[in-house]
Design a protein around this motif. Structure first.
Motif, PDB file in Angstrom:
ATOM      1  N   ILE A 201       0.837  -1.209   0.000  1.00 49.16           N
ATOM      2  CA  ILE A 201       0.000   0.000   0.000  1.00 49.16           C
ATOM      3  C   ILE A 201       0.867   1.252   0.000  1.00 49.16           C
ATOM      4  CG2 ILE A 201      -1.602   1.354   1.412  1.00 49.16           C
ATOM      5  CD1 ILE A 201      -3.007  -1.223   2.146  1.00 49.16           C
ATOM      6  N   GLU A 202       2.008   1.213   0.675  1.00 49.06           N
ATOM      7  CA  GLU A 202       2.919   2.362   0.677  1.00 49.06           C
ATOM      8  C   GLU A 202       3.360   2.699  -0.747  1.00 49.06           C
ATOM      9  OE1 GLU A 202       7.342   3.658   2.399  1.00 49.06           O
ATOM     10  OE2 GLU A 202       6.395   1.771   3.038  1.00 49.06           O
ATOM     11  N   TYR A 203       3.671   1.683  -1.533  1.00 53.20           N
ATOM     12  CA  TYR A 203       4.080   1.924  -2.921  1.00 53.20           C
ATOM     13  C   TYR A 203       2.890   2.339  -3.793  1.00 53.20           C
ATOM     14  CZ  TYR A 203       8.952   0.485  -2.494  1.00 53.20           C
ATOM     15  OH  TYR A 203      10.285   0.440  -2.179  1.00 53.20           O
ATOM     16  N   ILE A 204       1.714   1.814  -3.494  1.00 50.93           N
ATOM     17  CA  ILE A 204       0.524   2.208  -4.246  1.00 50.93           C
ATOM     18  C   ILE A 204       0.205   3.684  -4.005  1.00 50.93           C
ATOM     19  CG2 ILE A 204      -1.975   1.893  -4.410  1.00 50.93           C
ATOM     20  CD1 ILE A 204      -0.370  -0.239  -5.864  1.00 50.93           C
ATOM     21  N   VAL A 205       0.404   4.150  -2.787  1.00 53.13           N
ATOM     22  CA  VAL A 205       0.194   5.568  -2.479  1.00 53.13           C
ATOM     23  C   VAL A 205       1.177   6.420  -3.269  1.00 53.13           C
ATOM     24  CG1 VAL A 205       0.343   7.311  -0.664  1.00 53.13           C
ATOM     25  CG2 VAL A 205      -0.800   5.147  -0.210  1.00 53.13           C
ATOM     26  N   VAL A 206       2.422   5.972  -3.353  1.00 52.68           N
ATOM     27  CA  VAL A 206       3.425   6.698  -4.145  1.00 52.68           C
ATOM     28  C   VAL A 206       3.027   6.708  -5.619  1.00 52.68           C
ATOM     29  CG1 VAL A 206       5.826   6.667  -4.930  1.00 52.68           C
ATOM     30  CG2 VAL A 206       5.297   6.273  -2.520  1.00 52.68           C
ATOM     31  N   ALA A 207       2.545   5.570  -6.118  1.00 53.73           N
ATOM     32  CA  ALA A 207       2.099   5.499  -7.514  1.00 53.73           C
ATOM     33  C   ALA A 207       0.956   6.473  -7.768  1.00 53.73           C
ATOM     34  CB  ALA A 207       1.674   4.072  -7.857  1.00 53.73           C
ATOM     35  N   ALA A 208       0.008   6.551  -6.839  1.00 55.17           N
ATOM     36  CA  ALA A 208      -1.116   7.476  -6.993  1.00 55.17           C
ATOM     37  C   ALA A 208      -0.658   8.923  -6.896  1.00 55.17           C
ATOM     38  CB  ALA A 208      -2.178   7.190  -5.930  1.00 55.17           C
ATOM     39  N   ALA A 209       0.311   9.194  -6.042  1.00 54.36           N
ATOM     40  CA  ALA A 209       0.795  10.560  -5.864  1.00 54.36           C
ATOM     41  C   ALA A 209       1.523  11.066  -7.099  1.00 54.36           C
ATOM     42  CB  ALA A 209       1.706  10.631  -4.640  1.00 54.36           C
ATOM     43  N   GLY A 210       2.242  10.179  -7.789  1.00 54.08           N
ATOM     44  CA  GLY A 210       3.000  10.601  -8.960  1.00 54.08           C
ATOM     45  C   GLY A 210       2.396  10.212 -10.280  1.00 54.08           C
ATOM     46  N   GLY A 211       1.261   9.485 -10.262  1.00 56.98           N
ATOM     47  CA  GLY A 211       0.643   9.029 -11.500  1.00 56.98           C
ATOM     48  C   GLY A 211       1.433   7.932 -12.183  1.00 56.98           C
ATOM     49  N   HIS A 212       2.160   7.122 -11.419  1.00 60.98           N
ATOM     50  CA  HIS A 212       3.041   6.099 -11.985  1.00 60.98           C
ATOM     51  C   HIS A 212       2.277   4.811 -12.270  1.00 60.98           C
ATOM     52  CE1 HIS A 212       6.402   8.677 -10.938  1.00 60.98           C
ATOM     53  NE2 HIS A 212       5.986   8.713  -9.678  1.00 60.98           N
ATOM     54  N   ASN A 213       2.710   4.086 -13.292  1.00 64.04           N
ATOM     55  CA  ASN A 213       2.169   2.767 -13.594  1.00 64.04           C
ATOM     56  C   ASN A 213       2.675   1.769 -12.557  1.00 64.04           C
ATOM     57  OD1 ASN A 213       1.042   3.827 -15.977  1.00 64.04           O
ATOM     58  ND2 ASN A 213       2.929   3.463 -17.104  1.00 64.04           N
ATOM     59  N   ALA A 214       1.852   0.766 -12.231  1.00 58.22           N
ATOM     60  CA  ALA A 214       2.213  -0.182 -11.180  1.00 58.22           C
ATOM     61  C   ALA A 214       1.804  -1.600 -11.576  1.00 58.22           C
ATOM     62  CB  ALA A 214       1.565   0.203  -9.858  1.00 58.22           C
ATOM     63  N   LEU A 215       2.633  -2.563 -11.170  1.00 58.75           N
ATOM     64  CA  LEU A 215       2.358  -3.988 -11.392  1.00 58.75           C
ATOM     65  C   LEU A 215       2.468  -4.715 -10.064  1.00 58.75           C
ATOM     66  CD1 LEU A 215       2.043  -6.601 -13.127  1.00 58.75           C
ATOM     67  CD2 LEU A 215       4.528  -6.545 -13.426  1.00 58.75           C
ATOM     68  N   MET A 216       1.437  -5.481  -9.720  1.00 55.85           N
ATOM     69  CA  MET A 216       1.446  -6.285  -8.500  1.00 55.85           C
ATOM     70  C   MET A 216       1.518  -7.754  -8.869  1.00 55.85           C
ATOM     71  SD  MET A 216      -1.378  -4.261  -6.163  1.00 55.85           S
ATOM     72  CE  MET A 216      -2.549  -4.065  -7.519  1.00 55.85           C
ATOM     73  N   ILE A 217       2.479  -8.466  -8.257  1.00 53.72           N
ATOM     74  CA  ILE A 217       2.704  -9.882  -8.548  1.00 53.72           C
ATOM     75  C   ILE A 217       2.493 -10.660  -7.259  1.00 53.72           C
ATOM     76  CG2 ILE A 217       4.315 -11.556  -9.546  1.00 53.72           C
ATOM     77  CD1 ILE A 217       5.927  -9.030 -10.506  1.00 53.72           C
ATOM     78  N   GLY A 218       1.606 -11.643  -7.277  1.00 46.27           N
ATOM     79  CA  GLY A 218       1.355 -12.404  -6.065  1.00 46.27           C
ATOM     80  C   GLY A 218       0.432 -13.576  -6.295  1.00 46.27           C
ATOM     81  N   ALA A 219       0.346 -14.433  -5.297  1.00 50.26           N
ATOM     82  CA  ALA A 219      -0.485 -15.636  -5.368  1.00 50.26           C
ATOM     83  C   ALA A 219      -1.965 -15.258  -5.385  1.00 50.26           C
ATOM     84  CB  ALA A 219      -0.185 -16.547  -4.176  1.00 50.26           C
ATOM     85  N   PRO A 220      -2.819 -16.162  -5.877  1.00 39.91           N
ATOM     86  CA  PRO A 220      -4.258 -15.877  -5.889  1.00 39.91           C
ATOM     87  C   PRO A 220      -4.785 -15.617  -4.479  1.00 39.91           C
ATOM     88  CG  PRO A 220      -3.755 -17.782  -7.260  1.00 39.91           C
ATOM     89  CD  PRO A 220      -2.499 -17.451  -6.524  1.00 39.91           C
ATOM     90  N   GLY A 221      -5.626 -14.593  -4.348  1.00 42.00           N
ATOM     91  CA  GLY A 221      -6.268 -14.319  -3.075  1.00 42.00           C
ATOM     92  C   GLY A 221      -5.467 -13.491  -2.097  1.00 42.00           C
ATOM     93  N   CYS A 222      -4.324 -12.953  -2.521  1.00 40.06           N
ATOM     94  CA  CYS A 222      -3.503 -12.186  -1.579  1.00 40.06           C
ATOM     95  C   CYS A 222      -3.923 -10.720  -1.503  1.00 40.06           C
ATOM     96  CB  CYS A 222      -2.024 -12.298  -1.927  1.00 40.06           C
ATOM     97  SG  CYS A 222      -1.578 -11.595  -3.522  1.00 40.06           S
ATOM     98  N   GLY A 223      -4.836 -10.284  -2.386  1.00 42.38           N
ATOM     99  CA  GLY A 223      -5.370  -8.932  -2.277  1.00 42.38           C
ATOM    100  C   GLY A 223      -5.004  -7.980  -3.397  1.00 42.38           C
TER     101      GLY A 223
END
Length: 510
Positions: A201-223
């Motif tokens: 979430i800390e990185y997602i907030v940074v992405a939203a603050a700067g308008g940056h593209n983001a990729l999340m990699i994780g197992a099914p159901g991790c959120g």
């Protein structure tokens, strides 16, 4: 002499003036519409004949020719009906009015002379105002949408007879309530529902603050999807210009849920992974806007990005750089804006449980799976983070994390810092939109930070695009703490934003 009435058409998301010229000549009674109109335009002759077949009017028993000028541009839609009817009535001397040149007409006619609302009214009214038209006549169902535009008089009617009575001076116009309303869906999602994912979430907030593209990699159901769907709740409000531009796109696409309401919440589009290139980029017979344009000024979420067609993903490369897309056809092309924040999610392997005992994927299968996303697309994604499964104790405690309101305050503070920096610069509102010249001016590094970035750049041979993206993300990390300079820890945080190289990078930033 031909009667000339003004109407409007749409090219992309912008409107332009169309002059409807009507003349009658001796010959077998018929109606011909020229000017490169599509099927909906050609079928207007039947609607005209039926709507004028009433006690108040009489359809001329002559050969009727209607021209839509300029005649070398393809036109589509049924909104020319009203202008055609008015010009025909004027030419046949069934309607007398003064100052017709100050009026523009938009609307579809029913067989009973009623006016039906149509799509794309907002950009056409803007074009009317810019062309110097003082008054615009629209169906009553479109009056609120048309009233979003200031500087032009808007008149809404239910029938053709009402329009003619008003133009001839027999009746006066009674103003309708046309107050501009904003349309915003109730916020049903909140980040305080996300448990145990404070790091991502800390990185997602940074992405939203700067308008940056983001990729999340994780197992099914991790959120991953849960987090992505809540990103719009922490993004800043649309400015008036952005809201009007977004509403224009949805009006042209016919997706405006509430006519006459300005869209103020940032769009969130989440196409399915079987989406075609045309549905993503835009296309079809009419070169309609695609998902990337509908996500303009908002978020485009690609869930299970590795399952998307590779050609469809690669088609995003140019729009992500240019912030606009041109859909070309043989006789015309439309240009749509597409300044969106890309948020993607994927599993680490085909089964989704890479690194766990239940994973049975071979190294070759994992490699093949990740190669479905091409290098140029990965290179355009600023933040790439692994999302870890949430431990049982954190799930069972039902402890709420930071709310969207709290996170949004952080984003707004950083965006305010950026707005001051980019004041007076057109089309640049956040760090992700910085040009190379702006990066050179505003992303100067301290010696320690420059040393760390140099080691990473030489070791992993990053592209020039990646180098600039690291600087932009580091600039956003500095903005989160309102630091004028980019510090060493900001560079370190930007380098650690790419978990795909995290193991090697940790050795450099320790």
């Amino acid at each position: 002499m031909a009667a000339i009435v003004k109407s409007f058409a749409i090219s992309g998301v912008d409107g332009y003036l169309v002059e409807v010229e009507t003349d009658t000549i001796y010959g077998k009674p018929s109606t011909t519409i020229v000017g490169l109109g599509d099927t909906a335009v050609k079928e207007a002759r039947e609607r005209l004949q039926a709507s004028l077949n009433c006690p108040e009017f009489q359809f001329p028993k002559m050969k009727v020719v209607i021209n839509l000028a300029p005649s070398d541009i393809k036109k589509s839609g049924s909104h020319f009906d009203l202008a055609m009817a008015i010009s025909l009535l004027m030419h046949s001397e069934q309607l007398e009015t003064e100052q017709i040149e100050t009026f523009g007409f938009i609307g579809e006619l029913s067989l009973n002379s009623y006016l039906r609302p149509c799509s794309g009214v907002l950009p056409m009214v803007i074009a009317a105002r810019d062309a110097g038209v003082e008054n615009i006549v629209v169906p009553k169902g479109n009056i609120r949408e048309a009233s979003l535009v200031t500087g032009i008089n808007v008149y809404g009617f239910e029938t053709l007879q009402e329009v003619c009575s008003f133009l001839s001076g027999e009746t006066t116009y009674e103003a309708q309530e046309s107050c501009v309303e904003s349309y915003e869906e109730a916020a049903l999602l909140d980040f305080d529902e996300v448990q145990g994912q404070d790091a991502i979430i800390e990185y997602i907030v940074v992405a939203a603050a700067g308008g940056h593209n983001a990729l999340m990699i994780g197992a099914p159901g991790c959120g991953k999807s849960m987090i992505a769907k809540r990103i719009p709740t922490i993004l800043p409000d649309l400015s008036e210009a952005e809201a009007l531009e977004t509403t224009k796109i949805y009006s042209v696409a016919g997706l405006l849920k509430n006519r006459g309401r300005l869209i103020e919440s940032r769009p969130f589009r989440a196409p399915h992974h079987n989406a075609s290139i045309n549905s993503l980029i835009g296309g079809g017979n009419n070169a309609a806007p695609g998902e990337i344009s509908l996500a303009h000024n908002g978020v485009l979420f690609l869930d299970e990005i590795a399952e998307f067609n590779k050609k469809a993903l690669d088609s995003l490369r140019q729009p992500m750089e240019d912030k606009k897309v041109t859909v070309a056809r043989v006789k015309f092309n439309n240009t749509y804006p597409c300044n969106f924040m890309l948020v993607a999610a994927m599993n680490p392997c085909p089964c989704g449980y890479y690194g766990q005992e239940k994973c049975r994927c071979s190294d070759y299968e994992v490699l093949k799976y990740r190669q479905r996303i091409s290098g140029p697309i990965i290179d355009r994604i600023d933040i790439q983070k692994y999302v870890q499964p949430v431990p049982f104790m954190e799930l069972s405690s039902f402890t709420r994390g930071s709310s969207s309101v709290e996170l949004r305050e952080q984003v707004e503070a950083a965006r305010s810092f950026q707005r001051q920096r980019f004041a007076g610069i057109d089309d640049v509102h956040c760090n992700a939109q910085m040009t190379p010249a702006l990066v050179k001016e505003y992303c100067r590094l301290e010696p320690e930070g420059e040393k760390v970035l140099k080691l990473a750049f030489e070791r992993f041979e990053y592209s020039a695009r990646s180098f600039h993206k690291f600087l932009k993300v580091a600039r956003t990390f500095a903005d989160m703490e309102e630091s004028a300079r980019i510090r060493r820890k900001d560079i370190a945080a930007a380098l650690m934003a790419r978990d795909l190289e995290k193991e090697q990078l940790e050795m450099l930033v320790v």
